[in-house]
Design a protein around this motif. Structure first.
Motif, PDB file in Angstrom:
ATOM      1  N   PRO A 100      -4.278  -8.804  -9.121  1.00 10.62           N
ATOM      2  CA  PRO A 100      -5.156  -9.996  -8.969  1.00 10.62           C
ATOM      3  C   PRO A 100      -5.687 -10.272 -10.346  1.00 10.62           C
ATOM      4  CG  PRO A 100      -6.094  -7.530  -8.199  1.00 10.62           C
ATOM      5  CD  PRO A 100      -4.779  -7.668  -8.414  1.00 10.62           C
ATOM      6  N   ASP A 101      -5.771  -9.516 -11.474  1.00 11.94           N
ATOM      7  CA  ASP A 101      -6.057 -10.005 -12.630  1.00 11.94           C
ATOM      8  C   ASP A 101      -4.924 -10.722 -13.415  1.00 11.94           C
ATOM      9  OD1 ASP A 101      -7.410 -10.275 -15.090  1.00 11.94           O
ATOM     10  OD2 ASP A 101      -7.029  -8.261 -15.785  1.00 11.94           O
ATOM     11  N   ILE A 102      -3.666 -10.125 -13.447  1.00 11.28           N
ATOM     12  CA  ILE A 102      -2.920 -10.742 -14.140  1.00 11.28           C
ATOM     13  C   ILE A 102      -2.192 -12.065 -13.417  1.00 11.28           C
ATOM     14  CG2 ILE A 102      -0.225 -10.685 -14.677  1.00 11.28           C
ATOM     15  CD1 ILE A 102      -0.779  -7.593 -15.125  1.00 11.28           C
ATOM     16  N   ASN A 103      -2.270 -12.100 -12.035  1.00  6.99           N
ATOM     17  CA  ASN A 103      -1.805 -13.446 -11.446  1.00  6.99           C
ATOM     18  C   ASN A 103      -2.762 -14.472 -11.412  1.00  6.99           C
ATOM     19  OD1 ASN A 103      -0.103 -11.266  -9.060  1.00  6.99           O
ATOM     20  ND2 ASN A 103       1.000 -12.290 -10.881  1.00  6.99           N
ATOM     21  N   THR A 104      -4.195 -13.984 -11.469  1.00  8.61           N
ATOM     22  CA  THR A 104      -5.163 -14.949 -11.840  1.00  8.61           C
ATOM     23  C   THR A 104      -4.774 -15.578 -13.151  1.00  8.61           C
ATOM     24  OG1 THR A 104      -6.593 -14.105 -10.380  1.00  8.61           O
ATOM     25  CG2 THR A 104      -7.603 -15.620 -12.039  1.00  8.61           C
ATOM     26  N   ARG A 160      -8.405  -9.168   0.597  1.00  6.25           N
ATOM     27  CA  ARG A 160      -9.082  -8.778   1.891  1.00  6.25           C
ATOM     28  C   ARG A 160      -7.889  -8.274   2.702  1.00  6.25           C
ATOM     29  NH1 ARG A 160     -12.311 -13.285   5.615  1.00  6.25           N
ATOM     30  NH2 ARG A 160     -12.537 -12.024   7.444  1.00  6.25           N
ATOM     31  N   VAL A 161      -6.691  -8.811   2.720  1.00  7.44           N
ATOM     32  CA  VAL A 161      -5.624  -8.528   3.807  1.00  7.44           C
ATOM     33  C   VAL A 161      -5.156  -6.970   3.320  1.00  7.44           C
ATOM     34  CG1 VAL A 161      -3.726  -9.347   2.456  1.00  7.44           C
ATOM     35  CG2 VAL A 161      -3.740  -9.348   5.046  1.00  7.44           C
ATOM     36  N   ASN A 162      -4.980  -6.852   2.180  1.00  9.09           N
ATOM     37  CA  ASN A 162      -4.652  -5.399   1.571  1.00  9.09           C
ATOM     38  C   ASN A 162      -5.699  -4.546   1.962  1.00  9.09           C
ATOM     39  OD1 ASN A 162      -2.037  -5.166   0.039  1.00  9.09           O
ATOM     40  ND2 ASN A 162      -2.745  -7.118  -0.876  1.00  9.09           N
ATOM     41  N   ALA A 163      -6.932  -4.591   1.885  1.00  3.49           N
ATOM     42  CA  ALA A 163      -7.879  -3.658   2.096  1.00  3.49           C
ATOM     43  C   ALA A 163      -8.303  -3.181   3.498  1.00  3.49           C
ATOM     44  CB  ALA A 163      -9.418  -4.111   1.121  1.00  3.49           C
ATOM     45  N   LEU A 178      -4.314   4.871   3.878  1.00  2.00           N
ATOM     46  CA  LEU A 178      -3.227   3.966   3.049  1.00  2.00           C
ATOM     47  C   LEU A 178      -3.404   4.099   1.494  1.00  2.00           C
ATOM     48  CD1 LEU A 178      -1.629   1.408   2.599  1.00  2.00           C
ATOM     49  CD2 LEU A 178      -3.533  -0.005   2.569  1.00  2.00           C
ATOM     50  N   ARG A 179      -4.759   4.452   0.952  1.00  2.68           N
ATOM     51  CA  ARG A 179      -4.514   4.822  -0.429  1.00  2.68           C
ATOM     52  C   ARG A 179      -3.910   6.102  -0.644  1.00  2.68           C
ATOM     53  NH1 ARG A 179     -10.367   3.675   0.130  1.00  2.68           N
ATOM     54  NH2 ARG A 179     -10.795   1.530  -1.203  1.00  2.68           N
ATOM     55  N   LEU A 243      -2.392  -1.349  -4.176  1.00  2.00           N
ATOM     56  CA  LEU A 243      -3.483  -0.489  -4.656  1.00  2.00           C
ATOM     57  C   LEU A 243      -4.717  -1.493  -5.302  1.00  2.00           C
ATOM     58  CD1 LEU A 243      -1.776   2.777  -5.767  1.00  2.00           C
ATOM     59  CD2 LEU A 243      -3.677   2.533  -4.020  1.00  2.00           C
ATOM     60  N   SER A 244      -4.083  -2.150  -6.541  1.00  2.00           N
ATOM     61  CA  SER A 244      -5.136  -2.735  -7.305  1.00  2.00           C
ATOM     62  C   SER A 244      -5.877  -4.071  -6.432  1.00  2.00           C
ATOM     63  CB  SER A 244      -4.448  -3.775  -8.373  1.00  2.00           C
ATOM     64  OG  SER A 244      -3.544  -4.476  -7.859  1.00  2.00           O
TER      65      SER A 244
END
Length: 321
Positions: A100-104, A160-163, A178-179, A243-244
């Protein structure tokens, strides 16, 4: 920055005689080199309004993002379609990581590039994200005040979809399991010195596959949209990328976006709730939600009869003045 004449025969869409295409490279603040195709309107003069495009999640610039970039260039915009970090022709190791950070940051780096390019007007820069990159685009708009207009098309909120899973079906206990599974995978990856992939779109399809999975297959696994560098067409993402996203909500500050936003989704898309809920968080009279009648999620990848390019172009003209 390096440029070279782009090849046309590796795209999933027909080239246009209304634009010229250059291959360009730029870097983000993590030191990753991003590869992009720049689409330049033929006979254009002066500095142009510019748009950076990426997505869908697990695709490459030769697929839907290139089609969007080319079509908007035909309408007078300078555009780039880029491969996100760790994917396609962009650099980054290990391969096939999403963040989420790098792709933003990838979107913000594209703005860096356009802000300093001789053909672009630094005061008239927009971004467009498709599918999972729709959420990244909104997150970039929340942090980067140089972005004057943002379009999110057939958006997924990847956090949202991952969590929570599809349709928010995952509870805290399921998330904990999942974790555990993903962290066990981390141990295995480290021990093996390789990174297991989650798998791309299922092929062959199981008989009970939901319609949206069939739609993905019809795009990524057929001549219509297959590309050898596309994750979804092949082995998929690094498994532990999820995970991230689980612990990093993408849209936390989307209510503070002051620039213009257009959110577009298909009426029949399984993912429609992502856009509708994200739109509810936005504030200001320069925000708009457009639901495309009869369109599915994947229709907005490449269906020229469904994608509202006239409305997208008008939106960018209005706010990139």
């Amino acid at each position: 920055m390096n440029t070279s004449q782009a090849r046309h025969n590796d795209k999933t869409f027909a080239p246009s005689d209304k634009v010229t295409v250059e291959r360009v490279l730029f870097h983000n603040r993590f030191g990753i080199t991003l590869a992009a195709d720049m689409y330049i309107p033929r006979n254009a003069t002066g500095k142009l309004p510019a748009i950076a495009v990426s997505g869908p999640f697990g695709a490459v610039k030769e697929q839907a993002s290139g089609l969007y970039a080319q079509t908007l260039a035909e309408r007078g915009f300078l555009t780039i379609a880029f491969d996100p970090s760790y994917t396609g022709e962009s650099s980054g190791e290990p391969r096939y990581v999403a963040s989420p950070d790098i792709n933003t940051e990838d979107f913000c780096a594209a703005v860096d590039f356009l802000s300093t390019h001789e053909k672009a007007d630094p005061g008239r820069i927009g971004i467009l994200g498709i599918c999972g990159w729709g959420g990244m685009a909104l997150n970039a708009a929340a942090i980067d005040t140089r972005i004057k207009a943002t379009v999110a098309v057939t958006m997924y909120d990847m956090s949202r979809v991952n969590a929570r899973g599809y349709f928010d079906a995952m509870d805290a206990n399921a998330r904990y399991e999942l974790r555990k599974q993903l962290n066990t995978q981390r141990t295995e990856d480290y021990r093996n010195g390789t990174y297991a992939l989650a798998g791309g779109v299922a092929d062959p399809l199981p008989e009970d596959a939901p319609q949206f999975v069939k739609d993905y297959h019809a795009y990524y696994k057929t001549e219509r949209g297959y590309h050898p560098r596309s994750l979804n067409s092949n082995g998929g993402w690094n498994k532990t990328s999820a995970l991230s996203f689980i612990n990093t909500p993408l849209l936390t500050y989307s209510d503070e976006i002051r620039s213009a936003v257009l959110v577009i989704h298909g009426e029949k898309a399984h993912s429609r709730y992502f856009s509708e809920d994200a739109f509810k968080q936005l504030k200001g009279d320069n925000k708009e939600l457009l639901i495309v009648p009869g369109a599915s999620h994947v229709d907005l990848y490449d269906n020229m009869e469904k994608i509202p390019f006239d409305r997208i172009a008008t939106f960018f003209r209005d706010y990139l003045r």
